[in-house]
Design a protein around this motif. Structure first.
Motif, short mmCIF file in Angstrom:
data_model
loop_
_atom_site.label_atom_id
_atom_site.label_comp_id
_atom_site.label_asym_id
_atom_site.label_seq_id
_atom_site.Cartn_x
_atom_site.Cartn_y
_atom_site.Cartn_z
N LEU A 254 1.04 -1.13 0.09
CA LEU A 254 0.38 0.01 0.00
C LEU A 254 0.81 1.24 0.08
N ILE A 255 1.80 1.75 0.57
CA ILE A 255 2.89 2.22 0.96
C ILE A 255 3.16 2.84 -0.10
N GLY A 256 3.82 1.87 -0.48
CA GLY A 256 4.95 1.50 -2.04
C GLY A 256 3.55 2.02 -3.37
N THR A 257 3.02 1.64 -3.10
CA THR A 257 1.31 2.23 -4.30
C THR A 257 1.77 3.91 -4.29
N ILE A 258 0.62 4.15 -2.59
CA ILE A 258 0.66 5.66 -2.54
C ILE A 258 2.29 6.78 -3.08
N ASP A 259 3.64 5.77 -2.30
CA ASP A 259 4.40 6.48 -2.69
C ASP A 259 5.03 7.25 -4.48
N SER A 260 4.87 5.81 -4.69
CA SER A 260 5.07 5.79 -6.09
C SER A 260 4.02 7.03 -6.96
N LEU A 261 2.74 6.61 -6.97
CA LEU A 261 1.73 7.27 -7.25
C LEU A 261 1.70 8.60 -7.10
N PHE A 739 7.72 9.28 4.06
CA PHE A 739 8.55 8.72 5.03
C PHE A 739 7.32 8.55 7.03
N ALA A 740 6.63 10.17 5.90
CA ALA A 740 5.33 10.20 7.09
C ALA A 740 4.58 8.88 6.98
N LEU A 741 4.24 7.71 5.47
CA LEU A 741 3.62 7.59 5.67
C LEU A 741 4.00 6.05 6.36
N LEU A 742 6.20 6.14 6.94
CA LEU A 742 5.64 4.63 7.51
C LEU A 742 5.97 5.05 8.40
#
Length: 780
Positions: A254-261, A739-742
């Protein structure tokens, strides 16, 4: 260079990345063994803790409960589940070493091939001899037994075992605090849940092995509980690791998808080009694959934490192409821009790599992996940005210095007062005071606090362990010896003292390997008391005279005694594949030239009294909680030394590049002040600092150094300052998002990394503007 040629080069780069991925993928063996992130153990308790964490029976134990139906139904399902799981042991990949539900604590506890050894394992011969008087009492008791409800169970035993040694052993080997048995299987005290204990072959931190075991349990449960309302509860280290692994994968996805977008969106908005996100992703992919490949080639396996933390370096790596994009302008080729940026970019990269390279001397495998991944990834990203990426960039870009919104933003920022040395010292003093005097514990030494397992699940695990009578997981008595035989002999000499402690209420119970497998010396002593065939038959004849048994009723008994008299003593190797093996191997740890006998304790009320008894017998009472905390403290000490060395080397690298005391202090000040402010905020909010906060401080420092170096590079030229501001804003936003998502993750390790670096991004950005930014040179 034409657009067609740039496209061809981009496709070639992608093809090379695909080939590299094909080379790296088969060589990446992911590991979840936390021991790789621990320093070498020094004390006996630490060594035992590290062994138990990875390979011990405690890490392999899965606890199950069945609830929601009537007792008879649950008991039948428990037995059916056990039979299905035991059937799963037949095959090449054997998932389970032991499946216990109380049904195996009867006569089946002793396999037929070991039953002649019962006279060597039972303590009867320590106080009795097989003479006529003893045998007569036993036979009279058997006559009474045959008239009791237990006759159907005992009658098959009598020809070979008139003294019922098999039954005595089966009863003696039941756990000291075993749960109650209803309908032939274990139940909790309330009688509402059927209980099972399963030991897997796979260690607790073997994610694939534990996943296979958990899947097999669920499949078996689904089969035996069809068309019922039975509920399965499954806990234990392996179950937790599977659940954590699944949750980590979901969150990472999820985090990777959001970060990529957002990365794609931000770069598209920032550069008004669909090419920027695609080109910016090439150095990131190159860095990740190069880092993974280097770790895979240099180490036996790649730890999951290395991968998780390593890929958070996107927060640093993505800055390199962004700086190159933002400094493009008409009339200057991308190659010229890259050359102009390289001294500044190279200084930042070299400094960060030097900081992480200090982990290579930490002596901790996990930190060494992290160092190799980071250094190789950062160096790769920087080099491809300098020597490959310019060939793909459009030579006629938009100049960020012409942006109206950026000019307005810069004018607003220009009104901010610059922070002088006095103000910086005051802020540093306040932050240091908060760090030093904030209430609460400073360091987090409890490894259990790093687990992402929900408190409700941990409470459920503790409850099931209590119901199953599991031993205390904190304290254990350890007795060192040169081999298993001497360890068993020494532990046998402790039994009387341990019984005294139990009688006094100091401990509720204890368990040790000698309870199941006496030493060879004890077995030889019992053999010596076994009568010969002639003597035994004479004693039997006298004991049976005038009795209810025929003269040849106990020929099997005579043969078994003869077999026991001639047998070699049982060893741990002879127990392989039996329920006794699971009981002994966790309590008798054997290494080449060394053995440790453990005494598991339950309901320990007075550790000091137990410690005195252990010491009197040449043993030690080990506190595994204290051992884990001391191990964490040792680890932290190594990380702090690495940080201190990294600070010195980083400062030296900046000095070598800038050669000006004023510039060096100005570049290093935001990074140093940010580190203090991060610690002050964390301590002010009551956060106990752990090892991952410390490691993340280096990452935050690398970002701060990067921002400061580029503002220093911009000097007092307004256009260059605008380009630098554009690059730093884009870098900060993308990094802050990652990092905020992490920081919102449910995984404590990722949360610690995310929160620390997100604070670092914000503080570094502001402080670089306040300290490093030069006043714009007025043009006459």
């Amino acid at each position: 260079m034409s657009a067609t040629r740039r496209l061809a080069l981009a496709l070639l780069w992608l093809a090379l990345l695909a080939l590299l991925a094909l080379f790296v993928a088969p060589r990446v063996q992911l590991s979840g063994d936390l021991r790789k992130f621990m320093p070498a153990p020094q004390t006996p308790a630490q060594k035992l803790l590290i062994d138990e964490l990875g390979e011990g029976p405690g890490s392999r134990l899965l606890l199950l409960s069945l609830s929601g139906e009537a007792q008879e139904t649950l008991a039948a399902q428990s037995q059916a589940l056990r039979e299905r799981l035991l059937a799963a042991r037949v095959g090449v990949d054997v998932p389970f070493k032991l499946v216990a539900n109380g049904a195996d604590l009867g006569l089946d506890a002793i396999p037929p091939r070991l039953r002649p050894y019962r006279y060597l394992l039972s303590p009867t011969l320590d106080t009795q001899r097989f003479d006529a008087a003893f045998l007569r009492r036993e036979l009279d008791a058997r006559v009474q037994d045959l008239g009791s409800p237990a006759a159907a169970m005992l009658e098959p035993l009598l020809p070979s075992d008139p003294t019922l040694e098999t039954l005595k052993l089966a009863q003696a080997w039941q756990p000291a605090n075993a749960p109650q048995r209803l309908h032939g299987v274990w139940f909790d005290r309330a009688g509402r849940e059927a209980l099972l204990a399963i030991e897997t072959h796979a260690a607790g931190f073997d994610p694939e092995g534990q996943q296979a075991a958990v899947d097999a349990i669920h499949a078996a449960f689904d089969a035996v509980s069809a068309n019922t309302k039975t509920k399965l509860t499954l806990t234990g280290p392996g179950a937790f690791s599977v659940e954590i692994g699944g949750r980590t994968a979901r969150e990472a996805s999820l985090i990777g998808t959001i970060d990529s977008l957002v990365f794609v969106l931000l770069l598209w908005v920032a550069y008004r080009s669909w090419k920027a996100p695609l080109l910016g992703g090439l150095p990131l992919a190159s860095a990740g694959l190069a880092g993974l490949g280097a770790v895979a080639l240099a180490f036996d396996g790649v730890h999951g934490i290395t991968v998780a933390f390593g890929f958070t370096l996107i927060g640093v790596v993505q800055d390199y192409p962004i700086h190159l994009f933002s400094h493009q302008r008409a009339g200057v080729s991308p190659w010229a821009s890259a050359r102009a940026l390289w001294p500044t970019l190279g200084t930042g990269v070299a400094s960060t790599c030097i900081a992480y390279a200090t982990f290579l001397v930490s002596g901790v495998d996990g930190l060494q992996q992290l160092a190799v991944f980071t250094v190789v990834a950062l160096a790769t990203a920087a080099l491809v940005t300098r020597f490959l990426l310019p060939a793909l960039i459009d030579p006629s870009p938009r100049d960020a210095a012409d942006s109206r919104w950026l000019a307005r933003c810069w004018n607003a920022l220009a009104r901010w007062p610059r922070m002088n040395a006095t103000a910086a010292c005051i802020v540093a003093a306040i932050a240091a005071a908060v760090v030093a005097f904030a209430p609460g514990t400073f360091w987090q030494n409890d490894l259990a606090r790093l687990t992402p397992v929900p408190p409700a699940a941990l409470a459920q695990d503790a409850r099931l362990r209590g119901e199953l009578g599991a031993p205390d997981v904190r304290y254990v008595i350890a007795l060192e010896a040169r081999d298993a035989e001497h360890a068993l002999q020494s532990s046998e000499r402790m039994i009387a003292a341990l019984e005294g402690l139990r009688a006094q209420g100091v401990v509720g119970g204890f368990d040790l390997a000698a309870r199941y497998l006496p030493s060879a010396a004890t077995q030889h002593a019992r053999q010596a008391k076994l009568p010969g065939d002639v003597e035994l038959r004479a004693a039997l004849h006298d004991a049976m005279s005038g009795g209810a048994f025929n003269d040849d009723a106990f020929d099997d008994f005579v043969r078994d005694v003869a077999a026991a008299r001639e047998a070699s003593p049982l060893t741990t190797a002879d127990l392989a594949g039996t329920p006794l093996a699971a009981s002994t191997e966790g309590l008798l740890l054997q290494r080449e030239g060394h053995a440790t006998a453990l005494v598991a304790l339950s309901n320990l009320r007075d550790p000091a009294a137990v410690a005195r008894v252990a010491q009197a017998h040449g043993a030690q009472l080990l506190d595994l909680k204290q051992a884990s905390e001391s191990l964490v403290a040792q680890y932290r000490e190594r990380v702090l030394w690495a940080l201190a060395l990294a600070t010195v080397l980083l400062a030296a690298a900046v000095w070598f590049a800038l050669r000006s005391p004023r510039r060096v202090l100005r570049v290093l000040a935001p990074m140093a002040l940010t580190t203090l402010l991060i610690l002050a905020v964390l301590r002010g909010f009551g956060v106990e600092l752990n090892l991952f906060h410390l490691v993340s401080l280096i990452l935050a420092a690398g970002l701060g150094l990067d921002y400061a170096l580029f503002f220093d590079h911009a000097g007092d030229d307004r256009a260059e300052q605008l380009r630098t501001l554009h690059a730093v804003i884009v870098c900060s936003l993308t990094t802050l998002l990652v990092f905020a998502l992490l920081a919102t993750s449910s995984i404590p390790v990722l949360r610690a990394i995310g929160g620390t670096v997100a604070l670092g991004v914000a503080f570094n950005f502001v402080l670089a503007l306040l300290i490093v930014r030069e006043p714009v040179k007025e043009i006459a």
